[in-house]
Motif scaffolding. Structure first.
Motif, PDB file in Angstrom:
ATOM      1  N   GLN A   4      -0.193  15.958   5.014  1.00 60.15           N
ATOM      2  CA  GLN A   4      -1.123  15.126   5.604  1.00 60.15           C
ATOM      3  C   GLN A   4      -1.097  15.687   6.916  1.00 60.15           C
ATOM      4  O   GLN A   4      -2.283  16.035   7.486  1.00 60.15           O
ATOM      5  N   THR A  10      -6.736  13.130   7.907  1.00 60.04           N
ATOM      6  CA  THR A  10      -6.421  11.413   7.800  1.00 60.04           C
ATOM      7  C   THR A  10      -7.178  10.789   6.729  1.00 60.04           C
ATOM      8  O   THR A  10      -8.357  11.054   6.389  1.00 60.04           O
ATOM      9  N   PRO A  11      -6.681   9.607   6.060  1.00 58.11           N
ATOM     10  CA  PRO A  11      -7.564   8.981   5.171  1.00 58.11           C
ATOM     11  C   PRO A  11      -8.622   8.221   5.536  1.00 58.11           C
ATOM     12  O   PRO A  11      -8.584   8.037   6.855  1.00 58.11           O
ATOM     13  N   GLU A  32      -4.332   1.015  -3.303  1.00 60.03           N
ATOM     14  CA  GLU A  32      -4.347   2.332  -2.820  1.00 60.03           C
ATOM     15  C   GLU A  32      -3.162   2.346  -1.710  1.00 60.03           C
ATOM     16  O   GLU A  32      -2.308   3.548  -1.963  1.00 60.03           O
ATOM     17  N   VAL A  36      -0.013   5.389  -2.555  1.00 58.27           N
ATOM     18  CA  VAL A  36       0.118   6.319  -1.510  1.00 58.27           C
ATOM     19  C   VAL A  36       1.753   6.317  -0.705  1.00 58.27           C
ATOM     20  O   VAL A  36       1.925   6.813   0.098  1.00 58.27           O
ATOM     21  N   GLN A  38       2.211   3.529   1.262  1.00 57.02           N
ATOM     22  CA  GLN A  38       1.918   2.727   2.732  1.00 57.02           C
ATOM     23  C   GLN A  38       2.571   1.439   2.373  1.00 57.02           C
ATOM     24  O   GLN A  38       3.356   0.846   3.490  1.00 57.02           O
ATOM     25  N   PRO A 173      -6.227   6.538  -5.008  1.00 57.21           N
ATOM     26  CA  PRO A 173      -6.460   6.295  -3.820  1.00 57.21           C
ATOM     27  C   PRO A 173      -7.308   7.129  -3.221  1.00 57.21           C
ATOM     28  O   PRO A 173      -7.247   8.170  -2.561  1.00 57.21           O
ATOM     29  N   ARG A 175      -9.526   7.089  -0.648  1.00 56.18           N
ATOM     30  CA  ARG A 175      -9.541   7.086   0.671  1.00 56.18           C
ATOM     31  C   ARG A 175      -8.505   8.336   1.213  1.00 56.18           C
ATOM     32  O   ARG A 175      -8.749   8.900   2.207  1.00 56.18           O
ATOM     33  N   TYR A 176      -7.690   8.762   0.292  1.00 58.54           N
ATOM     34  CA  TYR A 176      -6.436   9.419   0.701  1.00 58.54           C
ATOM     35  C   TYR A 176      -6.483  10.975   0.039  1.00 58.54           C
ATOM     36  O   TYR A 176      -5.717  11.736   0.264  1.00 58.54           O
ATOM     37  N   ALA A 179      -6.483  13.979   1.844  1.00 58.94           N
ATOM     38  CA  ALA A 179      -5.334  14.536   2.717  1.00 58.94           C
ATOM     39  C   ALA A 179      -4.402  15.174   1.913  1.00 58.94           C
ATOM     40  O   ALA A 179      -3.350  15.570   2.129  1.00 58.94           O
ATOM     41  N   HIS A 224       2.113  15.117  -4.292  1.00 57.55           N
ATOM     42  CA  HIS A 224       1.871  14.844  -3.280  1.00 57.55           C
ATOM     43  C   HIS A 224       3.065  13.645  -3.185  1.00 57.55           C
ATOM     44  O   HIS A 224       3.704  13.281  -2.137  1.00 57.55           O
TER      45      HIS A 224
END
Length: 241
Positions: A4, A10-11, A32, A36, A38, A173, A175-176, A179, A224
């Motif tokens: 990333q 970036t997401p 999400e 990933v 988080q 995910p 939003r990601y 990336a 990833h």
């Protein structure tokens, strides 16, 4: 340096607007985040901290964690709180196998229903998507990618099946994705055989091309997650206590 960072992407920021229940949006955010890394396996999701992070009251966070607990994404531990359940390679593969099967079937059904005008619009969306990729406008690419898939799904005239697909997509995910190494390129190149098959009203080839596209995206996500050490070992997670 992870992928990333190396690509400078970036997401997208989480959107917690009011068009649906806040608890559902909080649940999507955590879901999400678990996917990933988080929220790491074994750590506790603290209600007050998450509420402060998202700018919401603790109530929708508690409701979201209860929902995620019913799904098996987190586990309630008395006097401790909700703990993140490990995510395994098989979990991710299963998710994309189901998604690929449903999306492929929807493409199969759409092939006989898309009008020439609808195909023209799809091909124009794809042209804009390719331009967005060239310009590295990943937010626009995300939006156009969603429109391409949404229009194919809607054309299938299979509302219940689309709902099932959206349920599986809820674990991805989104939003990601921009990336992830190779995702933007996959949206450009994998769509072409799908659209050609749809234009030719070749339902079998459309289903196969869509299935391969979703499978490809799933593999990119797996790579990833492996590279970022997010996934747990399947055997370790499922061995008897």
């Amino acid at each position: 340096m992870d992928q990333q960072q190396s690509r400078g992407r970036t997401p997208r920021r989480a959107d917690l607007g009011s068009d649906q229940q806040l608890s559902s949006k909080v649940a999507a955010y955590v879901r999400e985040g678990i996917m990933v890394g988080q929220f790491r396996a074994g750590e506790y999701v603290r209600t007050e901290r998450l509420a402060d992070e998202l700018g919401v009251s603790p109530t929708p966070v508690r409701e979201a964690l209860m929902l995620l607990g019913s799904e098996g994404s987190v586990k309630w531990e008395p006097r401790k709180g909700y703990r993140v359940v490990p995510l395994t390679l098989q979990d991710v593969r299963d998710l994309f196998q189901v998604q690929a099967h449903i999306a492929g079937e929807l493409a199969f059904r759409a092939a006989s229903k898309l009008s020439d005008e609808a195909m023209n619009e799809l091909e124009e969306l794809q042209r804009l998507l390719e331009k967005a990729e060239e310009q590295q406008d990943y937010d626009l690419l995300d939006a156009l990618n969603h429109k391409v898939h949404s229009r194919i799904n809607k054309a299938s005239n299979s509302g219940r099946l689309v709902t099932l697909l959206n349920t599986t997509v809820g674990y991805v995910p989104l939003r990601y994705l921009s990336a992830i190494q190779g995702w933007a390129e996959a949206s450009v190149h994998d769509h072409q055989p799908i659209l050609v098959a749809l234009r030719n009203r070749d339902a079998d080839t459309a289903r196969k091309a869509m299935h391969e596209h979703i499978d490809h995206v799933g593999q990119l996500l797996v790579e990833h997650l492996v590279n970022n050490q997010v996934l747990a070992d399947d055997a370790a997670v499922h061995e008897p206590a």
